[in-house]
Design an enzyme around this catalytic site. Structure first.
Site, PDB file in Angstrom:
ATOM      1  N   SER A 192       0.874  -1.058   0.047  1.00 19.29           N
ATOM      2  CA  SER A 192      -0.212  -0.032  -0.190  1.00 19.29           C
ATOM      3  C   SER A 192       0.744   1.308  -0.024  1.00 19.29           C
ATOM      4  CB  SER A 192      -1.125  -0.022   1.113  1.00 19.29           C
ATOM      5  OG  SER A 192      -2.039   0.921   1.194  1.00 19.29           O
ATOM      6  N   ASP A 346      -8.434  -4.759  -5.997  1.00 18.99           N
ATOM      7  CA  ASP A 346      -8.120  -3.598  -5.266  1.00 18.99           C
ATOM      8  C   ASP A 346      -9.115  -2.457  -5.863  1.00 18.99           C
ATOM      9  OD1 ASP A 346      -7.125  -1.770  -3.648  1.00 18.99           O
ATOM     10  OD2 ASP A 346      -4.936  -2.457  -3.994  1.00 18.99           O
ATOM     11  N   HIS A 375      -8.107  -4.691  -1.281  1.00 19.91           N
ATOM     12  CA  HIS A 375      -6.922  -4.009  -1.077  1.00 19.91           C
ATOM     13  C   HIS A 375      -6.103  -5.071   0.024  1.00 19.91           C
ATOM     14  CE1 HIS A 375      -3.836  -0.931  -0.478  1.00 19.91           C
ATOM     15  NE2 HIS A 375      -4.301  -0.819   0.697  1.00 19.91           N
TER      16      HIS A 375
END
Length: 398
Positions: A192, A346, A375
């Site tokens: 991320s 995602d 995600h």
């Protein structure tokens, strides 16, 4: 992990309360105990990867040193008298100094955010402190490294300057070279916002590492991601308690709204349709209990949440000096090997963005994660993704 409190009695608001139905004291106690257990488990399993990755946590308690930088010049033009970067290390730098791996933190996480990748009780992990020198760092704004909440005036709260991903990379580069005396990295591995940092490392310091691994993260925050983050910021700041960031009590309603927006984006649509939340919640959990748990997902400082969201929004390797805002040119400059692992589902970092970027990276291995977990797939939020990630990262870094 921050403690999050949800009143156990909130799940008993529909229909007769089971604690007042003529049951004995022992029976009422047992019901209450079961309800408390359900709610506590819900909070843990629905918090996303920040909690899910704790399974592989190293047994030892980790030290928490701070690296101090004085007169830190930010890209926003503000000079902070001092900033601190919280970090920890695992393992030892070998004689050849070629075993260092950097793991920069993701959104509002601490250095425990990569335990799913580090060998502890479980042997099948890609990284091992017995072999690797692991450097785990924390982003500005997480409440431990320098943040709006812990910086004195005149930069306290909403007056703390927006920090970019490059600001973070610059600070950690100083930590790595000046404090830890590391001159080269075996790799930079990030999930991320950690993936954002990995890409920036590869552009800013192209020969400093052999490889980078980016899971569920891209080299730029594109328009759709910017707007999503702005929606979450708006949820917080719409609370009357916000007071322009100079609140005297936390904007609790705003943070609840922030959590609900987060919930709608964290997992895929198919994850919700197939009710995959049932796979990691206690038997008997209802849909209402599952989604309501997200209301208490965020309990840290609101200014800190917003600061890191602003950092995320401004991420763009193309704005690195020398590339004139051209993300494709910046990606073509990358010299390190790149393992690019977007999640197929995602919603934060759509796979279409990742597929676009990978076409410009010279030495890329593009390996999408075949997951419905949105995600969170990039941080091993379920057993299948845990196995897939570790197998691929281990093979790539050999």
């Amino acid at each position: 992990m921050k403690q999050v409190r949800i009143p156990w009695f909130s799940i008993a608001r529909r229909g007769p309360c089971p604690l007042n139905s003529g049951h004995s004291t022992l029976e009422r106690y047992q019901v209450a105990k079961r309800q408390i257990s359900v709610q506590l488990l819900l909070v843990v399993v629905l918090l996303g990867p920040a909690v899910a990755v704790q399974r592989a946590q190293p047994a030892a308690s980790l030290e928490r040193p701070e690296f101090l930088i004085r007169d830190f010049h930010t890209e926003s033009g503000v000079t902070l008298p001092e900033v601190r970067v919280v970090y920890t290390t695992l393992g030892t730098l070998n004689a050849a100094a070629d075993n260092a791996v950097l793991l920069p933190s993701h959104y509002m996480a601490n250095f425990n955010g990569y335990n799913w990748l580090i060998r502890g009780a479980a042997p099948d992990r890609a990284l091992d402190a017995a072999r690797d020198f692991l450097i785990l760092t924390e982003l500005f704004g997480n409440g431990r490294s320098s943040s709006p909440s812990n910086t004195p005036e005149p930069f306290h709260g909403p007056r703390f300057p927006v920090m970019t991903i490059r600001d973070n990379v610059e600070a950690v580069h100083r930590l790595v070279t000046q404090e830890l005396h590391v001159r080269h990295l075996r790799g930079v591995v990030g999930f991320s916002m950690g993936a954002e940092q990995a890409f920036q490392w590869a552009v800013s310091y192209p020969t400093f590492m052999d490889a980078i691994v980016a899971t569920s993260g891209t080299a730029k925050c594109y328009g759709h991601g910017f707007v999503r983050l702005e929606g979450q910021i708006a949820a917080v700041t719409a609370d009357p308690a916000w007071q322009g960031g100079d609140y005297t009590t936390p904007p609790a309603k705003g943070l609840e709204a922030f959590g609900m927006v987060w919930a709608g984006w964290l997992y895929s649509q198919e994850w919700w349709r197939q009710e995959l939340w049932r796979t990691n919640t206690p038997a008997g959990t209802t849909f209402d209990q599952a989604w309501q748990a997200f209301r208490k997902r965020f309990s840290a400082d609101a200014n800190d949440y917003i600061l890191q969201a602003r950092t995320w929004q401004r991420h763009d390797v193309g704005t690195t000096p020398g590339f004139d805002g051209d993300v494709e040119k910046a990606l073509r400059s990358i010299k390190a090997r790149v393992l690019y692992m977007p999640s197929e589902t995602d919603l934060y970092f759509p796979i279409t963005d990742a597929r676009y970027e990978q076409a410009f990276i010279p030495r890329v291995t593009f390996t999408p994660i075949p997951s419905l977990w949105g995600h969170t797939a990039g941080a091993a939020s379920n057993p299948a993704d845990l196995r897939f990630l570790n197998e691929n990262v281990a093979a790539f870094l050999k």
